[in-house]
Every structure is written in structure tokens, then in C-alpha cells.
Design a protein around this motif. Sequence first.
Motif, PDB file in Angstrom:
ATOM      1  N   UNK A  46      19.085  40.831  82.740  1.00  0.00           N
ATOM      2  CA  UNK A  46      18.348  39.577  82.209  1.00  0.00           C
ATOM      3  C   UNK A  46      17.039  40.153  81.442  1.00  0.00           C
ATOM      4  N   UNK A  47      16.693  39.097  80.454  1.00  0.00           N
ATOM      5  CA  UNK A  47      15.380  39.373  79.861  1.00  0.00           C
ATOM      6  C   UNK A  47      14.449  38.337  80.139  1.00  0.00           C
ATOM      7  N   UNK A  48      13.090  38.681  80.121  1.00  0.00           N
ATOM      8  CA  UNK A  48      11.997  37.870  79.958  1.00  0.00           C
ATOM      9  C   UNK A  48      11.752  37.708  78.439  1.00  0.00           C
ATOM     10  N   UNK A  49      12.170  36.557  77.967  1.00  0.00           N
ATOM     11  CA  UNK A  49      12.319  36.471  76.353  1.00  0.00           C
ATOM     12  C   UNK A  49      12.075  35.083  75.887  1.00  0.00           C
ATOM     13  N   UNK A  50      11.398  34.958  74.777  1.00  0.00           N
ATOM     14  CA  UNK A  50      11.325  33.734  74.139  1.00  0.00           C
ATOM     15  C   UNK A  50      11.321  33.661  72.676  1.00  0.00           C
ATOM     16  N   UNK A  51      11.208  32.529  71.940  1.00  0.00           N
ATOM     17  CA  UNK A  51      11.124  32.695  70.520  1.00  0.00           C
ATOM     18  C   UNK A  51      10.270  33.967  69.711  1.00  0.00           C
ATOM     19  N   UNK A  52       9.384  34.330  70.545  1.00  0.00           N
ATOM     20  CA  UNK A  52       8.465  35.242  70.032  1.00  0.00           C
ATOM     21  C   UNK A  52       8.815  36.643  70.270  1.00  0.00           C
ATOM     22  N   UNK A  53       9.652  36.991  71.177  1.00  0.00           N
ATOM     23  CA  UNK A  53      10.213  38.291  71.455  1.00  0.00           C
ATOM     24  C   UNK A  53      10.600  38.567  72.858  1.00  0.00           C
ATOM     25  N   UNK A  54      10.999  39.817  73.120  1.00  0.00           N
ATOM     26  CA  UNK A  54      11.218  40.163  74.581  1.00  0.00           C
ATOM     27  C   UNK A  54      10.199  40.896  75.154  1.00  0.00           C
ATOM     28  N   UNK A  55       9.755  40.182  76.453  1.00  0.00           N
ATOM     29  CA  UNK A  55       8.506  40.803  77.087  1.00  0.00           C
ATOM     30  C   UNK A  55       9.501  41.644  78.240  1.00  0.00           C
ATOM     31  N   UNK A  56      10.181  41.921  78.790  1.00  0.00           N
ATOM     32  CA  UNK A  56      10.841  42.872  79.688  1.00  0.00           C
ATOM     33  C   UNK A  56      12.445  42.549  79.846  1.00  0.00           C
ATOM     34  N   UNK A  57      13.045  43.709  80.239  1.00  0.00           N
ATOM     35  CA  UNK A  57      14.359  43.527  80.663  1.00  0.00           C
ATOM     36  C   UNK A  57      14.629  44.014  82.004  1.00  0.00           C
ATOM     37  N   UNK A  58      15.267  43.460  82.837  1.00  0.00           N
ATOM     38  CA  UNK A  58      15.696  43.737  84.012  1.00  0.00           C
ATOM     39  C   UNK A  58      17.189  43.972  84.240  1.00  0.00           C
ATOM     40  N   UNK A  59      17.625  45.106  84.639  1.00  0.00           N
ATOM     41  CA  UNK A  59      18.959  45.713  84.621  1.00  0.00           C
ATOM     42  C   UNK A  59      19.499  45.060  85.992  1.00  0.00           C
ATOM     43  N   UNK A  60      20.824  44.434  85.716  1.00  0.00           N
ATOM     44  CA  UNK A  60      21.496  44.274  86.899  1.00  0.00           C
ATOM     45  C   UNK A  60      22.122  45.253  87.563  1.00  0.00           C
ATOM     46  N   UNK A  61      22.151  45.385  88.858  1.00  0.00           N
ATOM     47  CA  UNK A  61      22.953  46.570  89.460  1.00  0.00           C
ATOM     48  C   UNK A  61      24.357  46.738  88.954  1.00  0.00           C
ATOM     49  N   UNK A  62      24.703  48.051  88.782  1.00  0.00           N
ATOM     50  CA  UNK A  62      26.141  48.311  88.203  1.00  0.00           C
ATOM     51  C   UNK A  62      27.311  47.867  89.210  1.00  0.00           C
ATOM     52  N   UNK A  63      26.970  48.118  90.803  1.00  0.00           N
ATOM     53  CA  UNK A  63      27.981  47.434  91.430  1.00  0.00           C
ATOM     54  C   UNK A  63      28.155  46.103  91.367  1.00  0.00           C
ATOM     55  N   UNK A  64      27.122  45.233  91.215  1.00  0.00           N
ATOM     56  CA  UNK A  64      27.211  43.696  91.097  1.00  0.00           C
ATOM     57  C   UNK A  64      27.841  43.709  89.811  1.00  0.00           C
ATOM     58  N   UNK A  65      27.643  44.120  88.411  1.00  0.00           N
ATOM     59  CA  UNK A  65      28.207  43.773  87.230  1.00  0.00           C
ATOM     60  C   UNK A  65      29.781  44.001  87.701  1.00  0.00           C
ATOM     61  N   UNK A  66      30.212  44.911  88.456  1.00  0.00           N
ATOM     62  CA  UNK A  66      31.628  45.427  88.584  1.00  0.00           C
ATOM     63  C   UNK A  66      32.164  44.018  89.549  1.00  0.00           C
ATOM     64  N   UNK A  67      31.456  43.861  90.473  1.00  0.00           N
ATOM     65  CA  UNK A  67      31.846  42.735  91.285  1.00  0.00           C
ATOM     66  C   UNK A  67      31.904  41.281  90.506  1.00  0.00           C
ATOM     67  N   UNK A  68      31.209  41.065  89.491  1.00  0.00           N
ATOM     68  CA  UNK A  68      31.278  39.904  88.753  1.00  0.00           C
ATOM     69  C   UNK A  68      32.553  40.261  87.765  1.00  0.00           C
ATOM     70  N   UNK A  69      32.932  41.236  87.270  1.00  0.00           N
ATOM     71  CA  UNK A  69      34.099  41.519  86.588  1.00  0.00           C
ATOM     72  C   UNK A  69      35.325  41.047  87.326  1.00  0.00           C
ATOM     73  N   UNK A  70      35.334  41.617  88.663  1.00  0.00           N
ATOM     74  CA  UNK A  70      36.531  41.399  89.428  1.00  0.00           C
ATOM     75  C   UNK A  70      36.645  40.100  89.709  1.00  0.00           C
ATOM     76  N   UNK A  71      35.470  39.335  89.807  1.00  0.00           N
ATOM     77  CA  UNK A  71      35.603  37.968  90.460  1.00  0.00           C
ATOM     78  C   UNK A  71      36.334  37.051  89.427  1.00  0.00           C
ATOM     79  N   UNK A  72      35.851  37.271  88.065  1.00  0.00           N
ATOM     80  CA  UNK A  72      36.234  36.548  87.027  1.00  0.00           C
ATOM     81  C   UNK A  72      37.704  36.826  86.529  1.00  0.00           C
ATOM     82  N   UNK A  73      38.040  38.021  86.272  1.00  0.00           N
ATOM     83  CA  UNK A  73      39.299  38.408  85.882  1.00  0.00           C
ATOM     84  C   UNK A  73      40.320  38.221  86.770  1.00  0.00           C
ATOM     85  N   UNK A  74      40.116  38.267  88.112  1.00  0.00           N
ATOM     86  CA  UNK A  74      41.287  38.009  89.184  1.00  0.00           C
ATOM     87  C   UNK A  74      41.588  36.666  89.405  1.00  0.00           C
TER      88      UNK A  74
END
Length: 280
Positions: A46-74
Motif C-alpha cells: 500500500x502507498x500513502x500517495x496523492x497527485x503530488x507524490x508518494x509519501x510512504x510505502x507499506x509492504x504487505x507480508x509475503x505470506x499474506x500475498x501468497x494467501x491472496x493469490x491462492x484465494x483468487x486463483x483457486x
Amino acid sequence: MSNMIKTYVPVLTIAGSDSGGGAGIQADLKTFSALGCFGTSVITATTAQNTLGVKSIHDIPVQHIKEQLEAVLSDIRPKAIKIGMINRPEVVEVIVEALGQYPDIPVVFDPVMVATSGDRLIKEETVEVLKKELFPISHIITPNMDEAAVLIGKAVDSLPEMEKAASQLLTYGSAFVLVKGGHLNGDSVADVLCGHDGQMQVFKSEKITTGNVHGTGCTLSSAIAVFLAKGMEVEKAVELARNFVFQAIDAGKTVKTGQGSGPLNHFHQPKKMIIHELDQ
């Protein structure tokens, strides 16, 4: 008609979220919807972002990304997959492992590295991993001139250099490369499509004078994914996607959204949901 069911054409986006709504996951889902597809998503950051630029970036945990992929693809298997911002090597590995089970689904990879505002969105060590692992499973990659320069290690600022860059990028394993020339000097925009058959195709269009171009690359790659999902060949998918983006920029050129680089107008066309009739 009792023996027929209806389904939407599903398309998946794997990308980062733009809190300002103009790029990333938000632009992807708007594009899918505007072109009549059902969008699903896997959020990598996720990014804290607007039309002026990116304020910060928050990385989603890798395990949760894996679970999102499995949930959608299955459950909602996509007809095409668009991949955007991936800023960590370990995320690349999770995605490649998951998509390895679905080699028949075309992948459109937009190697997002720098935001429209100039903010860096990707870690340096990720670039080599992308080239080695993700490019070979991609049907088409869609870098802009700046991204192509990062990937090949030298400046790309003219049409001949774009053509050379496209040929060089093909050696990393994708079936097609589209080098986007939105920042070319002059009154026109040129994009170069290159495939392993050696054919080089140049698409040109008028350059629209506007400050509202935030999310253009995300929108183009998502639109290409939509048309591939509908069964079109790459050349036609690119042509139609470029037309959609051109119209979206033109429709949004005089609209004021925020204080910086505003978004496109994704819903400039009447929305027509496109369905498939399937035998039950």
C-alpha cells in the motif's frame, strides 16, 4: 435458456495500492470494469500517495500475498493476469511459484519502478530478480522509456533506441515487449512492439497536452490484459488498449483532481458488461 449460465470475464491484477486512486490497483480495477470485465486483485503493497507524490510505502507480508493469490486463483480463475508494482525479490518468488501452476493464463507485466511524480517504487536488488524469474513467464512486458533504460543499463530517449531496447529486452524471455514512448520529444507518442518472430511494430498517436497522466501505464497494461482475456492476439490487444488510453486521457484532460498530476477518465465510454454464455 435454462441450460445456460452466464459469467463475467475475470481478470486479475497483482500490484500496489494507490491511496490517491489514480494508479496501481485502483486504476487496474477501473480499467477492467470500464472494459466489461470482472476484476480481482492481489495487493503487494500500500502507498500513502496523492497527485503530488508518494509519501510512504507499506509492504504487505509475503505470506499474506501468497494467501491472496491462492484465494483468487483457486476460485475465480482469471483469463489474463496483469502484474504491476513488485518491490521485493521475495514477492517475485511467491508470484512465480503460484503462477507456475497456470502456464496457460497470459501474463502482462508492467515493470513499475518510478511513479509519475518521480518517486522510486522498487528496491534495486529486485530488478535482476524480475529479469531472471518474472520476464520468462510473461506473455508481454510493457516498460516505458525510463524503465527500459534501467533494465538494459543505458539511456533510451529516441525511437531507434526504443527499438534496440525492445530487441534486447526480448532476450530475457518474454514472448513480446512493448516499449512505451510517452516521453518522446515532439507532437506524437510512439510505442514499439517486438516479438520473437522478429517483427517490429510501431504504434503512433497524437500527444495530448495535459497534466493528467497519473496511472497511464497501469491503465494501458490492464487494458492489454482485458483484450487478451477476450481472446485477442497481442497486436490487436495493444492497438485497442492504446485507443482506450488515448480516449481516457482526452476525456480527462480538462478535469481538476488534486493539486498535482491528475488521473485519466476511465469511464469515458458507456459501460457495457460483456458476458460469456457457457454450457452448464
